[in-house]
Design a protein around this motif. Structure first.
Motif, mmCIF file in Angstrom:
data_model
loop_
_atom_site.group_PDB
_atom_site.id
_atom_site.type_symbol
_atom_site.label_atom_id
_atom_site.label_comp_id
_atom_site.label_asym_id
_atom_site.label_seq_id
_atom_site.Cartn_x
_atom_site.Cartn_y
_atom_site.Cartn_z
ATOM 1 N N ILE A 75 39.410 69.321 70.841
ATOM 2 C CA ILE A 75 41.039 70.069 71.024
ATOM 3 C C ILE A 75 41.632 69.704 73.093
ATOM 4 C CG2 ILE A 75 43.280 71.198 70.922
ATOM 5 C CD1 ILE A 75 41.957 70.730 68.510
ATOM 6 N N LEU A 76 41.815 68.218 73.350
ATOM 7 C CA LEU A 76 43.072 68.322 74.585
ATOM 8 C C LEU A 76 44.579 68.446 74.626
ATOM 9 C CD1 LEU A 76 40.691 64.347 75.042
ATOM 10 C CD2 LEU A 76 39.892 67.030 75.387
ATOM 11 N N LYS A 77 44.367 68.224 75.897
ATOM 12 C CA LYS A 77 45.537 68.948 76.179
ATOM 13 C C LYS A 77 45.707 67.664 77.709
ATOM 14 C CE LYS A 77 49.219 70.787 77.775
ATOM 15 N NZ LYS A 77 50.027 70.116 78.814
ATOM 16 N N PHE A 78 46.939 66.930 77.429
ATOM 17 C CA PHE A 78 46.499 66.083 78.547
ATOM 18 C C PHE A 78 48.142 66.370 79.656
ATOM 19 C CE2 PHE A 78 45.669 63.716 75.039
ATOM 20 C CZ PHE A 78 44.411 63.087 75.192
ATOM 21 N N ASN A 110 56.040 66.443 70.639
ATOM 22 C CA ASN A 110 57.574 64.614 70.330
ATOM 23 C C ASN A 110 56.455 64.235 71.731
ATOM 24 O OD1 ASN A 110 58.602 66.423 68.591
ATOM 25 N ND2 ASN A 110 60.167 66.907 70.346
ATOM 26 N N ASP A 111 55.676 64.278 72.224
ATOM 27 C CA ASP A 111 55.902 63.228 73.268
ATOM 28 C C ASP A 111 53.826 62.631 72.904
ATOM 29 O OD1 ASP A 111 57.889 63.608 75.339
ATOM 30 O OD2 ASP A 111 56.648 64.884 76.321
ATOM 31 N N ILE A 112 53.059 63.380 72.265
ATOM 32 C CA ILE A 112 52.087 62.725 71.859
ATOM 33 C C ILE A 112 52.098 62.458 70.364
ATOM 34 C CG2 ILE A 112 50.924 65.305 71.079
ATOM 35 C CD1 ILE A 112 49.667 62.755 73.310
ATOM 36 N N GLU A 113 52.596 62.560 69.100
ATOM 37 C CA GLU A 113 52.825 62.414 68.192
ATOM 38 C C GLU A 113 52.136 60.627 67.629
ATOM 39 O OE1 GLU A 113 54.309 64.450 64.167
ATOM 40 O OE2 GLU A 113 55.885 64.063 66.081
ATOM 41 N N LYS A 114 53.078 60.137 68.562
ATOM 42 C CA LYS A 114 53.330 58.598 68.560
ATOM 43 C C LYS A 114 51.942 58.292 68.516
ATOM 44 C CE LYS A 114 55.357 58.015 73.068
ATOM 45 N NZ LYS A 114 56.674 58.567 73.369
ATOM 46 N N VAL A 122 52.373 72.685 69.451
ATOM 47 C CA VAL A 122 53.877 72.102 69.528
ATOM 48 C C VAL A 122 53.869 71.649 71.259
ATOM 49 C CG1 VAL A 122 55.231 73.518 68.030
ATOM 50 C CG2 VAL A 122 54.660 74.268 69.876
ATOM 51 N N ARG A 123 52.129 72.339 72.012
ATOM 52 C CA ARG A 123 52.701 72.114 73.294
ATOM 53 C C ARG A 123 52.028 71.228 73.940
ATOM 54 N NH1 ARG A 123 52.836 77.740 72.696
ATOM 55 N NH2 ARG A 123 54.208 78.712 73.727
ATOM 56 N N GLY A 124 51.550 69.849 72.776
ATOM 57 C CA GLY A 124 51.300 68.173 73.316
ATOM 58 C C GLY A 124 49.487 68.691 73.234
ATOM 59 N N GLU A 125 48.796 69.608 72.616
ATOM 60 C CA GLU A 125 47.494 69.070 72.908
ATOM 61 C C GLU A 125 47.489 67.998 70.920
ATOM 62 O OE1 GLU A 125 45.336 72.936 74.464
ATOM 63 O OE2 GLU A 125 46.239 73.754 72.130
#
Length: 170
Positions: free
Chosen positions: A63-66, A73-77, A17-20
């Motif tokens: 597995i990348l973290k930006f 919610n910021d990356i799911e789309k 859930v942390r944007g990865e």
């Protein structure tokens, strides 16, 4: 795709859930993601520069973290979207290695100079790559990328010289 951009992966899903994100690699070397600092996210409408903050691996995925993306919610789309790099950030090629994007569109000719057709696709089989050549009459010739068959590749001239081994062409 623009000539100076190369696809290194596709966002397949979110991870946690942390944007990865889980990235399916479209590069030969999964470990290249460890050294990756910048990527370009192609949303289909725009290209967004992203800084890679972290990288780990799970099965065949990276597995990348930006940086700046800290919520699912910021990356799911962006699931299914391409991650690109500039040629300057691409891996260094060894002698006899080419980017597939540079091979597509090359004209294939026999060693006698007879035109066979245009390379439309490269099939990666594991043993060796196979070049798919489409002839003028829309037939396909499959050429294995082996020394006995592919004699020369000139990327600047967009020309591949091939030896037609028995059984390759009807």
């Amino acid at each position: 795709m623009e000539d100076n951009l190369l696809r290194v992966g596709v966002i397949s899903s979110t991870h946690g859930v942390r944007g990865e994100v889980k990235v399916f690699p479209t590069t030969d070397d999964l470990n290249r993601f460890k050294k990756l600092k910048q990527v370009i996210l192609d949303t289909g409408k725009e290209k967004i520069d992203l800084e890679v903050e972290g990288c780990k691996f799970f099965k065949q995925f990276a597995i990348l973290k930006f940086k700046g993306i800290d919520n699912i919610n910021d990356i799911e789309k962006y699931k299914g979207k391409d991650l690109l790099v500039t040629r300057e950030n691409a891996v260094e090629l060894k002698e006899g290695e080419f980017f597939i994007v540079d091979l597509v569109g090359c004209t294939a000719v026999t060693e006698e100079g007879e035109e066979l057709g245009t390379l439309t696709e490269v099939i990666q089989t594991g043993a060796n790559d196979v070049f798919v050549i489409q002839t003028k009459d829309r037939k396909e010739i499959l050429l294995p990328y082996i020394d006995q068959c592919i004699l020369n590749i000139d990327i600047e001239a967009k020309k591949i010289t091939a030896h037609l081994m028995p059984g390759l062409v009807d």
